[in-house]
Design an enzyme around this catalytic site. Structure first.
Site, short mmCIF file in Angstrom:
data_model
loop_
_atom_site.label_atom_id
_atom_site.label_comp_id
_atom_site.label_asym_id
_atom_site.label_seq_id
_atom_site.Cartn_x
_atom_site.Cartn_y
_atom_site.Cartn_z
N GLU A 114 0.82 -1.21 0.00
CA GLU A 114 0.00 0.00 0.00
C GLU A 114 0.85 1.26 0.00
O GLU A 114 0.53 2.24 -0.68
CB GLU A 114 -0.95 -0.02 1.20
CG GLU A 114 -2.07 -1.04 1.04
CD GLU A 114 -2.96 -1.14 2.26
OE1 GLU A 114 -4.14 -0.75 2.16
OE2 GLU A 114 -2.48 -1.61 3.31
N GLU A 152 -4.41 -9.54 2.32
CA GLU A 152 -5.13 -9.40 3.59
C GLU A 152 -6.24 -10.42 3.78
O GLU A 152 -6.58 -10.77 4.92
CB GLU A 152 -5.70 -7.99 3.74
CG GLU A 152 -4.67 -6.92 4.11
CD GLU A 152 -3.95 -6.33 2.92
OE1 GLU A 152 -3.28 -5.30 3.08
OE2 GLU A 152 -4.05 -6.89 1.80
#
Length: 786
Positions: A583, A603
């Site tokens: 990210e 995730e």
């Protein structure tokens, strides 16, 4: 002959510094074909030749080498295969005429090699370099009788298998080698092939195999002599020595016990009679002879020193019985008490201590004795052993850890010779001085270890400078030329509050000091493994979901501020860049990625979704990715498939397919050059008159788009690719990527979509599935499929 085009997918990621424009490899075995694949991985067109096939296409052997590399994972991207042109050595030598570097990787037979080189000389262009991948034949013997022009163009380049993953290449030049030849090969190996180049002298086995084969022989034969079992010997070497967890006998199984009659016999034949390896003749050992005679070659034969039992247990080879028995844990009290303390272990008077001392003392003494013959300084030898044999420390670093004077003193007390290099190091206080900035030269005295041009070292910067900003989680360093480097320093470089504190201060204060910023570090494995799951799990267990939302909001704000900083930000990406690590890269103005980049947003494997802006930014990347149709649906589908599957790139080239890398992002083959190249990119952005990007707005499809994504989920469910729990997580991901109740005619801001990310993550965090997945990942390191 197969002639291929040059795929832009690979070429546009190539290093801008082109040392060579075309390469050629002769010999399509695992090594030769692997070297050709690595050239292709770097975007360098390469010709791969072998002898003509007796049946089928005449380039069939070379084609077979390419096919085996595809299956073995030698290529970083399917498009790279198209950069390889296959042929044969009878019909296609003319293809070498425009090659800048020709690598020979055929059978270890001097006559065959020399005949091939004579033929190459008839087509080689002026200035082209030629090298041999030999590991046993001296350069002086190869060039004999081949003429001055060939001598000037020739070096030995000893690669290690598999070429994609083994970073070491030993380069052997000679008195006749032209300086420009050596410089070209060293630089091309560094920049294009991503290799750590070590200069070796023209001696049998060069550096790594000279020391490594001696160590393997000593470690195996001393274990047998001292009465250790396979399990005990491997346990002693694996932990305190920092040898790979295979240990010595596991390593023989890995490389193949059938190599003993070839590799060790060659060394025994070429080394002088007084070389200490002659006293440890594996080729004459009855245990090895029995195993070779029975075809117990190791993993390739599914039986070596270890073999699988019928009940999935392991069996081990018993030296006395010359047969298998069940594996038993190594019961060595000294090993348990010493742990990783090698000095304590060699002081023990039991068999573990005796074995550890025998191996350590002999290997250090041997390395010191032959050091002046094989290399210029001890750092070259240590580097060769670390990269060629995966030791965590080389023999001289091991000696310094125990104490060079301790080893020298004990050798003298036992009446054993103390080599001059070891004696000098003992008197000087070690082989390494001044935090490694000076190392022992094998000829005497101390020298500064060679730092290849263009290799920035944060470790070196730390020795002489203080950080501009520092917290417990990260530090901002000055790389010079107005460029700062934010380097995380948590375990596996995970993101946690102390990291965000450093990031926030860097974004706020950095522009007053620097004109550009790099986010990168020198961890051996991870750019960043993502969020600190311990922190997240404790927050969930405490029922503090408002606190969890605050953690997510803080990360979003920090990454968003980084993206819109007044100075350009370049991510120096490598290794694991997972979750939060990916990210932060998605928020950088540019990425310079090491070729071996494993980046993604996995995730879902811990029951969550990307909530530090990952969903938002990946969606935006797919929206502008060439080849992806415009509109709100197709980019959402592409992002959804990547995030819901938890896909992680197998390389930087596949990270481009995943839109983690953009068309303008570049790839660096050599990890040691990554910070240098990232710094150069940051400077280029600053000097081009950098302005922050325009604020992002997203036109998302809303409920109708979500329905389309859920149709995909139902397909996954029918095939068993998703569990019921996966479906729940996927629905939240679909909601975020389509904007919830969004109207396609009313664009959303980044903050709007990131708010959806946080809401979805907090909702998932309340479920038993998510807690179970996080707990399982923390305890086992593996995802739970529930």
């Amino acid at each position: 002959m197969t002639v291929n085009v040059q795929p832009e997918t690979i070429r546009r990621g190539a290093h801008p510094d082109k040392v060579i424009a075309k390469a050629a490899v002769i010999g399509a075995g695992s090594m030769g074909a692997g070297i050709a694949a690595q050239f292709a991985n770097a975007g360098v067109p390469v010709v791969l030749l072998d002898i003509p096939a007796k049946e089928g296409p005449r380039d069939g052997i070379a084609r077979g080498g390419v096919e085996r590399q595809i299956k073995a994972g030698g290529f970083m991207h399917p498009d790279a295969v198209r950069l390889v042109t296959t042929g044969n050595t009878e019909d296609d030598l003319a293809l070498l005429a425009d090659a800048d570097w020709i690598v020979e990787a055929v059978i270890e037979n001097l006559a065959i090699k020399q005949d091939l080189f004579r033929r190459i000389e008839t087509v080689r262009k002026a200035g082209a370099a030629v090298s041999s991948n030999t590991s046993t034949i001296r350069r002086a013997d190869i060039v004999a009788g081949l003429g001055e022009a060939f001598d000037r163009a020739f070096v030995i380049t000893h690669f290690f298998n598999p070429p994609r993953h083994m970073r070491l290449v030993e380069i052997v030049s000679g008195p006749g080698t032209a300086p420009e030849t050596l410089a070209k090969v060293e630089r091309a190996a560094d920049i294009h092939l991503g290799k750590a180049v070590v200069s070796a002298h023209d001696t049998p086995g060069f550096i790594a195999n000279r020391i490594g084969c001696y160590w393997m022989a000593v470690a195996a034969l001393e274990a047998i002599r001292l009465g250790l079992t396979v399990e005990e010997a491997d346990a002693v070497l694996a932990r305190p020595f920092g040898i790979p967890k295979t240990g010595i006998f596991g390593l023989f199984d890995l490389v193949g016990i059938d190599l003993v009659p070839h590799v060790w016999k060659s060394l025994e034949a070429t080394l002088p009679a007084d070389d200490d390896l002659q006293g440890f003749r594996l080729t004459a050992d009855p245990v090895f002879a029995a195993m070779i005679g029975r075809g117990l070659f190791g993993r390739k034969a599914k039986a070596g020193f270890y073999r699988p039992g019928a009940d999935r247990s392991r069996q081990v080879f018993d030296f006395a019985a010359l047969d298998y028995r069940p594996e038993a844990p190594a019961d060595l009290p000294a090993l348990n008490s010493a742990g990783r303390d090698l000095a304590a272990l060699i002081a023990d008077d039991g068999k573990a201590g005796a074995y550890a001392w025998s191996v350590l003392s002999r290997v250090v003494a041997y390395a010191a004795a032959v050091g002046p013959e094989i290399a210029g300084d001890v750092a070259a030898i240590d580097t060769a052993m670390k990269l060629g044999y995966a030791w965590s420390e080389g023999p001289f670093e091991l000696a310094d850890r125990v104490g060079a004077s301790v080893i020298a003193g004990r050798l003298a007390a036992e009446g054993r010779p103390v080599p001059a290099l070891l004696a000098a190091a003992a008197q000087a206080g070690g082989f390494y001085q001044d935090e490694g900035t000076r190392v022992a030269a094998t000829s005497g005295g101390f020298v500064s270890p060679e730092q290849p041009e263009g290799h920035i070292s944060l470790a070196a910067i730390r020795r002489t400078a203080s950080p501009v900003i520092e917290t417990a989680g990260a530090a901002l360093w000055d790389l010079g030329d107005g460029v700062g480097c934010l380097a995380l320093k948590t375990k596996m470089n995970v993101f946690e509050p102390a990291v965000f504190e450093a990031l926030e201060r860097t974004v706020s204060e950095g522009p007053r000091t620097f004109r550009a910023l790099v986010v990168g570090n020198e961890h051996p494995r991870a750019f960043s493994a993502g969020a600190n799951l311990d922190v997240i799990l404790k927050t969930i267990e405490a029922g503090d979901f408002a606190g969890l939302d605050a953690v997510m909001a803080r990360g979003q704000a920090a990454f968003h501020a980084l993206k819109y900083s007044s100075i350009p930000v370049v991510g120096a990406a490598f290794g694991l860049a997972l979750g939060g690590g990916c990210e932060v890269l998605l928020h950088c103005d540019a990425i310079v990625a090491h070729a071996e980049l494993n980046a993604g947003l996995p995730e879902v494997k811990v029951g969550l979704l990307p909530a530090w802006g990952g969903c938002t930014q990946l969606l935006a990347r797919f929206a502008v990715k060439p080849g992806v149709p415009k509109g709100p649906i197709v980019p959402a589908v592409a992002a959804f498939q990547a995030i819901a599957a938890g896909t992680v790139s197998a390389s930087a080239a596949t990270a481009r397919d995943l839109a983690i890398l953009r068309e303008t992002d570049t790839v660096t083959m050599n990890h040691d050059r990554l910070l240098t190249d990232a710094k150069a990119r940051a400077i280029a952005l600053a000097e081009a008159g950098y302005t922050p990007p325009e604020k992002l707005v997203l036109a998302l499809s809303g409920p109708s788009g979500k329905a389309s994504l859920m149709n995909i989920v139902q397909g996954y469910r029918r095939t068993g690719a998703m569990t019921e729990a996966d479906e729940v997580i996927a629905e939240h991901i679909a909601t975020v990527l389509t904007g919830g109740a969004a109207d396609p005619l009313v664009p959303l801001t980044e903050q709007d979509v990131m708010r959806l990310e946080r809401e979805a993550l907090v909702t998932l965090a309340r479920t038993a599935v998510t807690r179970a997945r996080i707990e399982h990942m923390l305890s086992t390191g593996k995802p739970l499929r529930n």
